[in-house]
Structures are given as C-alpha cells and as structure tokens.
Design a protein around this motif. Structure first.
Motif, short mmCIF file in Angstrom:
data_model
loop_
_atom_site.label_atom_id
_atom_site.label_comp_id
_atom_site.label_asym_id
_atom_site.label_seq_id
_atom_site.Cartn_x
_atom_site.Cartn_y
_atom_site.Cartn_z
N GLN A 106 0.81 -1.20 0.00
CA GLN A 106 0.00 0.00 0.00
C GLN A 106 0.86 1.27 0.00
OE1 GLN A 106 -2.45 -1.01 3.40
NE2 GLN A 106 -4.07 -1.67 2.03
N SER B 68 0.77 6.46 3.94
CA SER B 68 -0.36 7.12 4.60
C SER B 68 -1.50 6.12 4.86
CB SER B 68 -0.87 8.29 3.78
OG SER B 68 -1.33 7.84 2.54
N ILE B 69 -1.73 5.21 3.91
CA ILE B 69 -2.78 4.21 4.12
C ILE B 69 -2.41 3.29 5.27
CG2 ILE B 69 -3.93 2.19 3.10
CD1 ILE B 69 -3.81 3.62 0.40
N ARG B 70 -1.14 2.89 5.34
CA ARG B 70 -0.70 2.00 6.42
C ARG B 70 -0.86 2.66 7.79
NH1 ARG B 70 3.80 0.98 2.97
NH2 ARG B 70 5.15 2.16 4.37
N ARG C 40 -3.19 4.93 8.58
CA ARG C 40 -4.58 5.33 8.84
C ARG C 40 -5.17 4.58 10.03
NH1 ARG C 40 -7.40 5.05 3.09
NH2 ARG C 40 -6.43 6.91 2.28
#
Length: 134
Positions: free
Chosen positions: A98, A101-103, A105
């Motif tokens: 990923q 930033s997604i990790r 979240r």
C-alpha cells in the motif's frame, strides 16, 4: 552498401517460468546452480575471446537465472503465507505494501470508538427531528 543481417547463431532455449513453477525446491536450486556455472564458463569465454554466439548467450543465461530466482522467491513467499495463515503478526515483507499514509490510517474500530461521555450524551440527547411543511 549491403549490410549483413544478424542471424541467430545458436538457438538458445529460454527457460519458461511456467515450467519452473512445476519443479520443486531442490530441482529449482539444482537448475540455478547449473545456470550459474554456465554463466561463469561463458564469462571466461568472453574474456578469452570466445565466439559471438557464446557472447550473445550470456544475456539469455542471466535472464534465466533471474527467472529461476523469481520463481523460487515467489514460491517461498506463498509457502510462508499459507503456513502463517491468519496469524496476528506477519513479517514485514509479507504484509500489504500500500502507501505509507494508508498503512498509518486509523482502523474502522478506532474511527468509530466513542468515549463514555460521548456515548451518554448521544443516548440522552438524540438529534432533533423537525417536521417540514410542504
């Protein structure tokens, strides 16, 4: 002016990944060893002034080694994934990539978590409903 056309000197058999996937770990490692020894002999031939056909074969052997290693690493990862299953922690290289930033979240549970004060307030003072006259 006549330009000579390049003829394929020798028909070099390219190893296919689909064939490699049918082999087991020992066979893959054996093939990898054979390819590496072949590459070293080809490199020696290149230094000693070997035929052009042998020089052209270096690239094919290098790519074959890469294919072997790729299949080997992919099968290793698959075996590890099946072995670990749904364990709580996974090694970093097996986790989803990923984006950073997604990790980082918040999870759905963290987003929907409410303090006891907030929960009481929502229970005791529900949102007002207004009747709108048409």
């Amino acid at each position: 002016v006549h330009k000579p056309t390049r003829q394929p000197a020798t028909k070099m058999v390219k190893i296919r990944a689909s064939e490699l996937r049918q082999k087991n770990k020992a066979e893959l490692l054996q093939q990898l060893g054979e390819l590496k020894t072949e590459l070293s002999t080809l490199r020696v031939a290149a230094v000693t002034g070997g035929a052009a056909s042998r020089l052209a074969k270096i690239k094919v052997v290098r790519k074959s080694i890469a294919r072997c290693l790729t299949v080997y690493n992919q099968t290793q990862r698959e075996r590890l994934r099946t072995k670990l299953g749904n364990s709580k922690y996974l090694p970093l290289d097996l986790r989803k990539k990923q984006t950073r930033s997604i990790r980082r979240r918040m999870t759905a549970a963290q987003l929907n978590a409410k303090t006891s004060r907030q929960a009481k307030r929502e229970a005791n003072f529900p949102a007002r409903r207004y009747a709108v006259q048409a």
